[in-house]
Design a protein around this motif. Sequence first.
Motif, PDB file in Angstrom:
ATOM      1  N   GLU A  37      -5.118 -15.837 -10.710  1.00 31.75           N
ATOM      2  CA  GLU A  37      -4.848 -14.878 -11.593  1.00 31.75           C
ATOM      3  C   GLU A  37      -3.893 -13.820 -11.514  1.00 31.75           C
ATOM      4  O   GLU A  37      -3.318 -13.494 -12.251  1.00 31.75           O
ATOM      5  CB  GLU A  37      -6.348 -14.498 -12.074  1.00 31.75           C
ATOM      6  CG  GLU A  37      -7.048 -15.474 -12.550  1.00 31.75           C
ATOM      7  CD  GLU A  37      -8.735 -14.948 -12.718  1.00 31.75           C
ATOM      8  OE1 GLU A  37      -9.010 -13.894 -11.854  1.00 31.75           O
ATOM      9  OE2 GLU A  37      -9.479 -15.332 -13.361  1.00 31.75           O
ATOM     10  N   ARG A  38      -4.018 -13.300 -10.054  1.00 25.54           N
ATOM     11  CA  ARG A  38      -3.152 -12.170  -9.675  1.00 25.54           C
ATOM     12  C   ARG A  38      -1.547 -12.758  -9.720  1.00 25.54           C
ATOM     13  O   ARG A  38      -0.708 -11.841 -10.289  1.00 25.54           O
ATOM     14  CB  ARG A  38      -3.534 -11.773  -8.455  1.00 25.54           C
ATOM     15  CG  ARG A  38      -2.898 -10.618  -7.995  1.00 25.54           C
ATOM     16  CD  ARG A  38      -3.599  -9.963  -6.484  1.00 25.54           C
ATOM     17  NE  ARG A  38      -3.356 -10.856  -5.362  1.00 25.54           N
ATOM     18  CZ  ARG A  38      -4.237 -11.553  -4.816  1.00 25.54           C
ATOM     19  NH1 ARG A  38      -5.703 -11.055  -5.204  1.00 25.54           N
ATOM     20  NH2 ARG A  38      -4.187 -12.362  -3.861  1.00 25.54           N
ATOM     21  N   LEU A  39      -1.337 -14.083  -9.465  1.00 20.52           N
ATOM     22  CA  LEU A  39      -0.075 -14.602  -9.503  1.00 20.52           C
ATOM     23  C   LEU A  39       0.337 -14.540 -10.876  1.00 20.52           C
ATOM     24  O   LEU A  39       1.669 -14.213 -11.351  1.00 20.52           O
ATOM     25  CB  LEU A  39       0.132 -15.921  -8.900  1.00 20.52           C
ATOM     26  CG  LEU A  39      -0.057 -16.028  -7.232  1.00 20.52           C
ATOM     27  CD1 LEU A  39      -0.164 -17.399  -7.000  1.00 20.52           C
ATOM     28  CD2 LEU A  39       1.141 -15.217  -6.668  1.00 20.52           C
ATOM     29  N   ALA A  40      -0.315 -14.849 -11.907  1.00 13.31           N
ATOM     30  CA  ALA A  40       0.004 -15.251 -13.208  1.00 13.31           C
ATOM     31  C   ALA A  40       0.388 -13.653 -13.910  1.00 13.31           C
ATOM     32  O   ALA A  40       1.052 -13.525 -14.872  1.00 13.31           O
ATOM     33  CB  ALA A  40      -1.126 -15.565 -13.990  1.00 13.31           C
ATOM     34  N   THR A  41      -0.415 -12.534 -13.515  1.00 15.92           N
ATOM     35  CA  THR A  41      -0.220 -11.284 -14.115  1.00 15.92           C
ATOM     36  C   THR A  41       0.889 -10.349 -13.405  1.00 15.92           C
ATOM     37  O   THR A  41       1.430  -9.375 -13.890  1.00 15.92           O
ATOM     38  CB  THR A  41      -1.308 -10.450 -14.102  1.00 15.92           C
ATOM     39  OG1 THR A  41      -1.914 -10.433 -12.799  1.00 15.92           O
ATOM     40  CG2 THR A  41      -2.308 -11.151 -15.091  1.00 15.92           C
ATOM     41  N   ASP A  42       1.225 -10.890 -12.168  1.00 18.22           N
ATOM     42  CA  ASP A  42       2.335 -10.121 -11.273  1.00 18.22           C
ATOM     43  C   ASP A  42       3.715 -10.420 -11.844  1.00 18.22           C
ATOM     44  O   ASP A  42       3.953 -11.433 -12.393  1.00 18.22           O
ATOM     45  CB  ASP A  42       1.965 -10.174  -9.967  1.00 18.22           C
ATOM     46  CG  ASP A  42       0.784  -9.412  -9.207  1.00 18.22           C
ATOM     47  OD1 ASP A  42       0.271  -8.661 -10.264  1.00 18.22           O
ATOM     48  OD2 ASP A  42       0.307  -9.798  -8.213  1.00 18.22           O
ATOM     49  N   GLY A  43       4.663  -9.593 -11.171  1.00 21.48           N
ATOM     50  CA  GLY A  43       5.941  -9.976 -11.415  1.00 21.48           C
ATOM     51  C   GLY A  43       6.512 -11.058 -10.543  1.00 21.48           C
ATOM     52  O   GLY A  43       5.699 -11.513  -9.816  1.00 21.48           O
ATOM     53  N   SER A  44       7.735 -11.394 -10.872  1.00 16.97           N
ATOM     54  CA  SER A  44       8.419 -12.712 -10.243  1.00 16.97           C
ATOM     55  C   SER A  44       8.556 -12.362  -8.614  1.00 16.97           C
ATOM     56  O   SER A  44       8.219 -13.507  -7.955  1.00 16.97           O
ATOM     57  CB  SER A  44       9.808 -12.949 -10.741  1.00 16.97           C
ATOM     58  OG  SER A  44      10.574 -11.868 -10.292  1.00 16.97           O
ATOM     59  N   ASN A  45       8.657 -11.274  -8.253  1.00 19.29           N
ATOM     60  CA  ASN A  45       8.986 -11.203  -6.789  1.00 19.29           C
ATOM     61  C   ASN A  45       7.438 -11.273  -5.891  1.00 19.29           C
ATOM     62  O   ASN A  45       7.531 -11.901  -4.849  1.00 19.29           O
ATOM     63  CB  ASN A  45       9.505  -9.723  -6.313  1.00 19.29           C
ATOM     64  CG  ASN A  45      10.944  -9.635  -6.571  1.00 19.29           C
ATOM     65  OD1 ASN A  45      11.688 -10.741  -6.731  1.00 19.29           O
ATOM     66  ND2 ASN A  45      11.221  -8.319  -6.770  1.00 19.29           N
ATOM     67  N   ALA A  46       6.647 -10.550  -6.644  1.00 21.27           N
ATOM     68  CA  ALA A  46       5.021 -10.847  -5.998  1.00 21.27           C
ATOM     69  C   ALA A  46       4.575 -12.264  -6.103  1.00 21.27           C
ATOM     70  O   ALA A  46       4.181 -12.687  -5.147  1.00 21.27           O
ATOM     71  CB  ALA A  46       4.084  -9.911  -6.818  1.00 21.27           C
ATOM     72  N   LEU A  47       5.305 -13.049  -7.124  1.00 18.82           N
ATOM     73  CA  LEU A  47       4.786 -14.331  -7.399  1.00 18.82           C
ATOM     74  C   LEU A  47       5.363 -15.317  -5.905  1.00 18.82           C
ATOM     75  O   LEU A  47       4.840 -16.138  -5.398  1.00 18.82           O
ATOM     76  CB  LEU A  47       5.435 -15.139  -8.584  1.00 18.82           C
ATOM     77  CG  LEU A  47       5.088 -16.406  -9.016  1.00 18.82           C
ATOM     78  CD1 LEU A  47       3.730 -16.641  -9.140  1.00 18.82           C
ATOM     79  CD2 LEU A  47       5.644 -16.597 -10.322  1.00 18.82           C
ATOM     80  N   GLU A  48       6.619 -14.935  -5.567  1.00 21.48           N
ATOM     81  CA  GLU A  48       7.248 -15.694  -4.443  1.00 21.48           C
ATOM     82  C   GLU A  48       6.526 -15.111  -3.406  1.00 21.48           C
ATOM     83  O   GLU A  48       6.431 -16.163  -2.427  1.00 21.48           O
ATOM     84  CB  GLU A  48       8.639 -15.359  -4.332  1.00 21.48           C
ATOM     85  CG  GLU A  48       9.624 -15.852  -5.892  1.00 21.48           C
ATOM     86  CD  GLU A  48      10.980 -15.356  -5.681  1.00 21.48           C
ATOM     87  OE1 GLU A  48      11.397 -14.642  -4.831  1.00 21.48           O
ATOM     88  OE2 GLU A  48      11.687 -15.621  -6.687  1.00 21.48           O
ATOM     89  N   ARG A  49       6.419 -13.983  -3.187  1.00 27.97           N
ATOM     90  CA  ARG A  49       5.645 -13.651  -1.896  1.00 27.97           C
ATOM     91  C   ARG A  49       4.022 -14.339  -1.751  1.00 27.97           C
ATOM     92  O   ARG A  49       3.876 -14.761  -0.589  1.00 27.97           O
ATOM     93  CB  ARG A  49       5.177 -12.096  -1.787  1.00 27.97           C
ATOM     94  CG  ARG A  49       6.567 -11.323  -1.311  1.00 27.97           C
ATOM     95  CD  ARG A  49       6.134  -9.989  -1.084  1.00 27.97           C
ATOM     96  NE  ARG A  49       5.514  -9.412  -2.294  1.00 27.97           N
ATOM     97  CZ  ARG A  49       5.935  -8.501  -2.980  1.00 27.97           C
ATOM     98  NH1 ARG A  49       7.299  -8.137  -3.083  1.00 27.97           N
ATOM     99  NH2 ARG A  49       5.262  -7.874  -4.105  1.00 27.97           N
ATOM    100  N   GLU A  50       3.475 -14.457  -2.966  1.00 27.92           N
ATOM    101  CA  GLU A  50       2.271 -15.147  -2.906  1.00 27.92           C
ATOM    102  C   GLU A  50       2.208 -16.600  -2.556  1.00 27.92           C
ATOM    103  O   GLU A  50       1.529 -17.104  -1.757  1.00 27.92           O
ATOM    104  CB  GLU A  50       1.270 -14.408  -4.130  1.00 27.92           C
ATOM    105  CG  GLU A  50       0.841 -13.376  -4.347  1.00 27.92           C
ATOM    106  CD  GLU A  50      -0.232 -12.910  -3.299  1.00 27.92           C
ATOM    107  OE1 GLU A  50      -0.804 -13.638  -3.027  1.00 27.92           O
ATOM    108  OE2 GLU A  50      -0.226 -11.900  -2.910  1.00 27.92           O
TER     109      GLU A  50
END
Length: 83
Positions: A62-75
């Motif tokens: 859920e956090r990945l779906a709502t964050d930006g693309s940079n945060a997505l890559e880090r997660e």
Amino acid sequence: MNPFEMVVAIVAIASIASVIRAKYGVVRRGRGEELIQRGPDPEAERLRAEVKALKDRVAVLERLATDGSNALEREFEKLRDRD
């Protein structure tokens, strides 16, 4: 004691005995009675741990779906390192 009072007394004694047996976990099987031990169920504990792990993963997704693309890559990198 008249017969009616005797019948009521027998029914009351049988009812009280069955309540006490149920409270202490005594179960009739076949000819005897055995005591069922009430305690932590290992299967239930395993399922609780699995549900907790799945809830954690859903929270991450859920956090990945709502964050930006940079945060997505880090997660995604964190998840790859964890597994």
